[in-house]
Scaffold this active site. Structure first.
Site, PDB file in Angstrom:
ATOM      1  CG  HIS A  64      30.103  42.900  41.214  1.00  0.00           C
ATOM      2  ND1 HIS A  64      29.599  41.771  41.840  1.00  0.00           N
ATOM      3  CD2 HIS A  64      29.028  43.521  40.644  1.00  0.00           C
ATOM      4  CE1 HIS A  64      28.285  41.716  41.642  1.00  0.00           C
ATOM      5  NE2 HIS A  64      27.916  42.759  40.926  1.00  0.00           N
ATOM      6  CG  HIS A  94      37.032  47.258  36.585  1.00  0.00           C
ATOM      7  ND1 HIS A  94      36.641  47.573  35.278  1.00  0.00           N
ATOM      8  CD2 HIS A  94      37.309  45.935  36.571  1.00  0.00           C
ATOM      9  CE1 HIS A  94      36.676  46.485  34.540  1.00  0.00           C
ATOM     10  NE2 HIS A  94      37.088  45.475  35.293  1.00  0.00           N
ATOM     11  CG  HIS A  96      39.347  41.848  38.050  1.00  0.00           C
ATOM     12  ND1 HIS A  96      38.063  41.357  38.121  1.00  0.00           N
ATOM     13  CD2 HIS A  96      39.370  42.701  36.982  1.00  0.00           C
ATOM     14  CE1 HIS A  96      37.344  41.862  37.129  1.00  0.00           C
ATOM     15  NE2 HIS A  96      38.103  42.691  36.432  1.00  0.00           N
ATOM     16  CD  GLU A 106      39.011  39.083  35.832  1.00  0.00           C
ATOM     17  OE1 GLU A 106      38.739  39.845  34.880  1.00  0.00           O
ATOM     18  OE2 GLU A 106      38.141  38.486  36.479  1.00  0.00           O
ATOM     19  CG  HIS A 119      40.310  44.538  33.369  1.00  0.00           C
ATOM     20  ND1 HIS A 119      39.472  43.550  33.838  1.00  0.00           N
ATOM     21  CD2 HIS A 119      41.453  43.905  33.002  1.00  0.00           C
ATOM     22  CE1 HIS A 119      40.073  42.370  33.742  1.00  0.00           C
ATOM     23  NE2 HIS A 119      41.285  42.560  33.240  1.00  0.00           N
ATOM     24  CB  THR A 199      36.445  38.860  33.096  1.00  0.00           C
ATOM     25  OG1 THR A 199      36.449  40.033  33.935  1.00  0.00           O
ATOM     26  CG2 THR A 199      37.469  38.985  31.995  1.00  0.00           C
TER      27      THR A 199
HETATM   28  C1  LIG Z   1      32.384  47.174  31.751  1.00  0.00           C
HETATM   29  C2  LIG Z   1      32.661  45.773  32.183  1.00  0.00           C
HETATM   30  C3  LIG Z   1      31.635  44.972  32.656  1.00  0.00           C
HETATM   31  C4  LIG Z   1      31.948  43.695  33.024  1.00  0.00           C
HETATM   32  N1  LIG Z   1      33.236  43.225  32.960  1.00  0.00           N
HETATM   33  C5  LIG Z   1      34.181  44.053  32.495  1.00  0.00           C
HETATM   34  S1  LIG Z   1      35.808  43.457  32.376  1.00  0.00           S
HETATM   35  N2  LIG Z   1      36.177  42.760  33.766  1.00  0.00           N
HETATM   36  O1  LIG Z   1      35.789  42.442  31.353  1.00  0.00           O
HETATM   37  O2  LIG Z   1      36.665  44.575  32.110  1.00  0.00           O
HETATM   38  N3  LIG Z   1      33.928  45.302  32.109  1.00  0.00           N
HETATM   39 ZN   LIG Z   2      37.667  43.638  34.708  1.00  0.00          ZN
END
Ligand SMILES: Cc1ccnc(S(N)(=O)=O)n1
Ligand SMILES: [Zn+2]
Length: 262
Positions: A64, A94, A96, A106, A119, A199
């Site tokens: 992902h 990570h 996006h 996002e 993030h 998200t």
């Molecule tokens: C640890 C985690 C899982 C899913 N989504 C996110 S996020 N994209 O909201 O940072 N973080």
């Molecule tokens: Zn994220």
């Protein structure tokens, strides 16, 4: 079993609610931030980041996104201040991003999206015993969001983009030690904050979002390396590139996004 969600037509954000009904909850993320509609809270202090003794461990492709994970067994890597009642520990970061020439952040600002969004995920280790427990609690996580805009090369992002070829395939992971994400921060820590959710599935409504207003500049060449990552595993014949892995803005449902008095 496992993750069957994605960002395509068949498995993307518009159908996530079928497996994860909370997708239609009342504190979902991301949102569109409209600066002049923000509420001011003069009691909100500055964000304080203590990433000094950073202990990144590895970099991975989970199908992902690309994720850099940290050793959270010590309590030195923290974010605190601002809307946070206690220190939260860095667990992972990570990104996006969009497709070639398309934006992929996002959160949006007055309807405008950035090229990408970083993030940094932290968890409330003072109140909860494990990350997993914190991830389901309303004040369990604090995610620091940083916008990436295209411009000059980002000299430190190269450390990440140069490692991406080693995690090309879904499920690949490789050592990535000693990276300190302080080098990815913009010059100002001015922020907006609001209560929201993860998200991506499971979309838990457990996140205090802290979005930095100043983007960092990265080059189109650096962004293109993220798009080289694959959604597919090494042994699969089909090769599908990882891009447009962003969820669109969700209803505000009466929530306020707040900025400290500047
Ligand atoms: C640890 C985690 C899982 C899913 N989504 C996110 S996020 N994209 O909201 O940072 N973080
Ligand atoms: Zn994220």
């Amino acid at each position: 079993t496992g993750d069957h969600w994605g960002y395509g037509i068949e498995d993307g954000p518009s159908v996530w609610h079928k497996t994860y009904p909370i997708a239609q909850g009342n504190r979902q993320s991301p949102i569109d931030i409209v600066p002049h509609q923000a509420s001011c809270d003069p009691s909100l202090g500055p964000i304080v980041l203590n990433y000094d003794h950073c202990t990144s461990m590895n970099i991975a492709n989970n199908g992902h996104s690309v994720i850099v994970e940290f050793d959270d067994t010590d309590d030195r890597v923290v974010i605190q201040g601002g809307p946070l009642d206690n220190p939260y520990k860095l667990k992972q970061f990570h990104f996006h991003w969009g497709g070639k020439g398309c934006h992929g952040s996002e959160h949006t600002v007055a309807g405008n999206s950035y090229a990408s969004e970083l993030h940094l995920v932290h968890w409330n280790a003072v109140k909860y015993g494990t990350f997993e427990e914190a991830a389901t609690a309303p004040d369990g996580l604090a995610v620091l969001g940083i916008f990436l805009e295209t411009g000059d090369d980002h000299r430190w992002l190269n450390m990440i983009t140069d490692a991406l070829y080693m995690v090309k395939f879904k499920g690949s992971v490789t050592d990535f030690e000693g990276f300190n994400p302080m080098c990815l921060l913009p010059s100002s820590l001015d922020y907006w904050t609001y209560l929201g959710s993860l998200t991506t599935p499971p979309l838990y409504e457990s996140v205090v979002w802290i979005i930095l207003r100043e983007p960092i500049m990265v080059s189109e060449k650096q962004l293109s390396k993220f798009r080289m990552l694959l959604l597919t595993e090494e042994e699969e014949d089909q090769r599908i590139h990882m891009e447009n892995n962003f969820r669109p803005p969700q209803p505000l449902n009466g929530r306020k996004f707040i900025l400290p008095e500047v």
